[in-house]
Enzyme design. Structure first.
Site, short mmCIF file in Angstrom:
data_model
loop_
_atom_site.label_atom_id
_atom_site.label_comp_id
_atom_site.label_asym_id
_atom_site.label_seq_id
_atom_site.Cartn_x
_atom_site.Cartn_y
_atom_site.Cartn_z
CE LYS A 106 -4.29 -1.88 1.84
NZ LYS A 106 -3.93 -3.30 2.06
C1 LIG Z 1 -4.60 -4.46 1.51
C2 LIG Z 1 -3.84 -5.73 1.50
C3 LIG Z 1 -4.17 -6.80 0.63
C4 LIG Z 1 -5.38 -6.75 -0.28
O1 LIG Z 1 -5.20 -5.90 -1.38
P1 LIG Z 1 -6.45 -5.47 -2.26
O2 LIG Z 1 -5.90 -4.50 -3.25
O3 LIG Z 1 -7.43 -4.83 -1.30
O4 LIG Z 1 -7.00 -6.69 -2.88
C5 LIG Z 1 -3.36 -7.92 0.61
N1 LIG Z 1 -2.30 -8.03 1.44
C6 LIG Z 1 -1.96 -7.04 2.29
C7 LIG Z 1 -0.79 -7.24 3.18
C8 LIG Z 1 -2.71 -5.86 2.36
O5 LIG Z 1 -2.37 -4.88 3.23
#
Ligand SMILES: *Cc1c(COP(=O)(O)O)cnc(C)c1O
Length: 433
Positions: free
Chosen positions: A107
Site C-alpha cells: 500500500k
Molecule cells: C490491503 C492488502 C491486501 C489486499 O489488497 P487489495 O488490493 O485490497 O485486494 C493484501 N495483502 C496485504 C498485506 C494488504 O495490506
C-alpha cells in the site's frame, strides 16, 4: 485523461476532480476513459530501464496531458523510492516483494503516489486541504507515511481506540508534523461514519477542502500497475506462459494488474487468491456476485466481505461477466492451508512468507498443478514482520524486525481522544482550521 464513473459512463470528470472526490457522487468508482497501449519500442527496452525510468514512461502515457514532464518525474521518484525485487522461491515460482517501503506493505506505492499527486493538483488552492482517513490499521500507516511532510496537505486519521495493533498504531501516531491521529471511542465503522458525515457537512466543506485517500481513489489504484511492468521486465524465464497470483481483499491490486495487461504487458493469466472470504472466487466459479459479512482470518488485510473494486474488474472487461470468468482464475484457502504452506516453504527453501503472500503462493501452486506449462509470480504484499505474532507462532521462530519498523516502536505516541460524536469531530476540525 478523463475518468468516468462505473455507475454511469456519461459522468465524466478531470484527473483533479477524480482524485479530490475519490468516489463518484453516484457512488461509482472512477475508471480511465481510455487505456493507452505502450508501444513495442517500450517493451523492447524495458529490461534495461530502471524502475523509475519505466515508471516515468508509463505515467506519461496515462497522465501526459495532465502533468508536465518535470511533475511526472517528481511523482515517480517519490513513489518508486524503494525496490520491488523478484525472488525465486522454488522451480517456476517467484515472489514479487512489494514490502520494501516505509510501512512494509504494498500500500506504500499507492499512498505515496496519491499524496504527491494531490499536493501537485492543489497548487493555488486557497482553502486548507485535509485528508480524512478512517482506518482499522494498515491504511492509516500507509497514508500517514505517504503524506508525511507533504506541503499544503494535512492528514487526520481516525481509528478505533484499543482495536489496532501496537505496531500499527505506532506507525501513524508517532509522526507528528502534518499528521494528526484521533482515537475514537468506538469501532472502525464509527470512525468511517464520522468521516462520511464530515464529507456531507456543508459548513465544513465551505471552510476547508476535505478529501479522502482511501483505496478506491484512482491516485492510489493506478500506480499499482507499475510494479507488474517491473516484474515482467525482470522475469528471467523468457518464452514461457506467465501466471500472476494476487492475494486479494478489495481487489484493487488485481485490477491494477489487469490494467497493466490492457496496456500491453504480456501476462497470460491472473489468479485471484483469497482466504475464506471468497466472494470473488465464488463468482469466478460461476456463482453470482453476492457480498457477505467478512470472517476474521490470519491474513486479516484480506478479510473483506464486499470487495469494493469488483465493479472495476468488470469495467476492465466491458462489464462482460463471462469474459472476467474466462480470464481470471479463482482460488481460496483457509488458515490451516495457509499455515501449512508457510511451514513447508520455510522448511524446503528457507523463504519466509507472510500469511497474505502465502495465500498468493498457494493460488499459484494449485493453478500450476492443473497447468504445468505455466511459470509464475505471486505478489508478496507485506513483510512477515508486519504480522509478527502469527508468523512466529506458525513457524516457531523469532523474527527480526527491519530497522525501519523498529524505529517506529521507539517513537512517542501523540494522539487526541474523540468521543463517537459528530458534533465533537466537527468542532475539532473547525477549531484546528
Ligand atoms: C490491503 C492488502 C491486501 C489486499 O489488497 P487489495 O488490493 O485490497 O485486494 C493484501 N495483502 C496485504 C498485506 C494488504 O495490506
Amino acid at each position: 485523461m478523463n475518468f468516468y464513473s462505473t455507475n454511469n459512463p456519461k459522468h465524466i470528470v478531470s484527473l483533479k476532480e477524480a482524485v479530490i472526490q475519490g468516489l463518484a457522487p453516484d457512488q461509482g468508482l472512477y475508471m480511465p476513459g481510455m487505456i493507452p497501449v505502450m508501444p513495442q519500442s517500450f517493451f523492447d527496452r524495458f529490461a534495461e530501464m530502471s524502475f523509475q525510468e519505466m515508471g516515468e514512461e508509463i505515467i506519461s502515457a496515462l497522465f501526459g496531458e495532465d502533468l508536465d514532464p518535470s511533475q511526472i518525474k517528481a511523482l515517480v521518484e517519490h513513489t518508486l523510492a524503494f525496490d520491488a525485487p523478484l525472488v525465486k522461491v522454488e522451480e517456476g515460482i517467484y515472489s514479487l516483494e512489494l514490502f520494501h517501503g516505509p510501512t512494509l506493505a504494498f500500500k506504500d506505492f499507492g499512498a505515496r503516489f496519491c499524496s504527491k499527486l494531490m499536493s501537485m493538483l492543489m497548487v493555488g488552492e486557497e482553502r486548507k486541504i485535509r485528508v480524512l482517513v478512517a482506518t482499522s490499521g494498515d491504511t492509516g500507516s500507509a497514508v500517514a507515511n505517504g503524506f508525511y511532510k507533504v506541503p499544503g496537505v494535512e492528514v487526520v486519521i481516525l481509528y478505533p481506540k484499543g482495536k489496532v495493533s501496537e505496531l500499527q498504531e505506532k506507525q501513524f501516531t508517532t509522526l507528528g508534523e502534518n499528521i494528526t491521529a484521533l482515537e475514537v471511542e468506538g469501532v472502525f465503522d464509527d470512525c468511517q461514519q464520522l468521516v462520511k458525515d464530515a464529507f456531507l457537512d456543508e459548513e465544513l466543506n465551505q471552510k476547508m477542502l476535505l478529501t479522502s485517500a482511501n483505496s478506491i481513489n484512482i491516485a492510489r489504484w493506478i500506480p499499482q500497475c507499475l510494479y507488474y511492468f517491473y516484474a515482467i521486465s525482470r522475469f528471467p524465464e523468457k518464452n514461457k506462459k506467465v501466471a500472476i497470483s494476487v492475494p486479494s481483499g478489495n481487489f484493487g491490486n488485481l485490477g491494477a494488474g489487469i490494467l497493466a495487461q490492457k496496456m500491453g504487458l504480456p501476462i497470460d493469466v491472473f489468479i485471484a487468491s483469497t482466504n475464506v472470504n471468497k466472494i470473488v472466487p465464488d463468482f469466478l466459479h460461476g456463482n453470482s456476485f453476492s457480498s457477505k459479512k467478512s470472517v476474521p482470518t490470519i491474513s486479516n488485510s484480506m478479510d473483506v466481505g464486499n470487495p469494493s473494486n469488483f465493479s472495476r474488474l468488470l469495467a476492465l472487461y466491458d462489464n462482460d461477466e463471462g469474459m472476467l470468468r474466462e480470464k481470471v482464475r479463482g482460488f481460496y484457502f483457509d488458515d490451516l492451508d495457509t499455515q501449512k504452506a508457510m511451514r513447508a516453504i520455510m522448511n524446503s527453501t528457507g523463504y519466509i512468507l507472510d500469511p497474505h503472500g502465502a495465500v498468493g503462493y498457494l493460488g499459484l501452486r494449485n493453478f500450476r498443478k492443473q497447468n504445468p506449462e505455466y511459470v509464475g509470480i505471486f505478489l508478496e504484499t507485506a513483510h512477515p514482520g508486519k504480522f509478527k505474532e502469527v508468523v512466529e507462532e506458525t513457524l516457531g521462530i523469532k523474527l527480526e524486525l527491519p530497522e525501519r519498523l523498529e524505529k517506529f516502536l521507539h517513537g512517542t505516541k501523540k494522539v487526541e481522544s474523540l468521543a463517537n460524536d459528530f458534533g465533537d469531530f466537527k468542532a475539532y476540525l473547525l477549531a484546528s482550521n
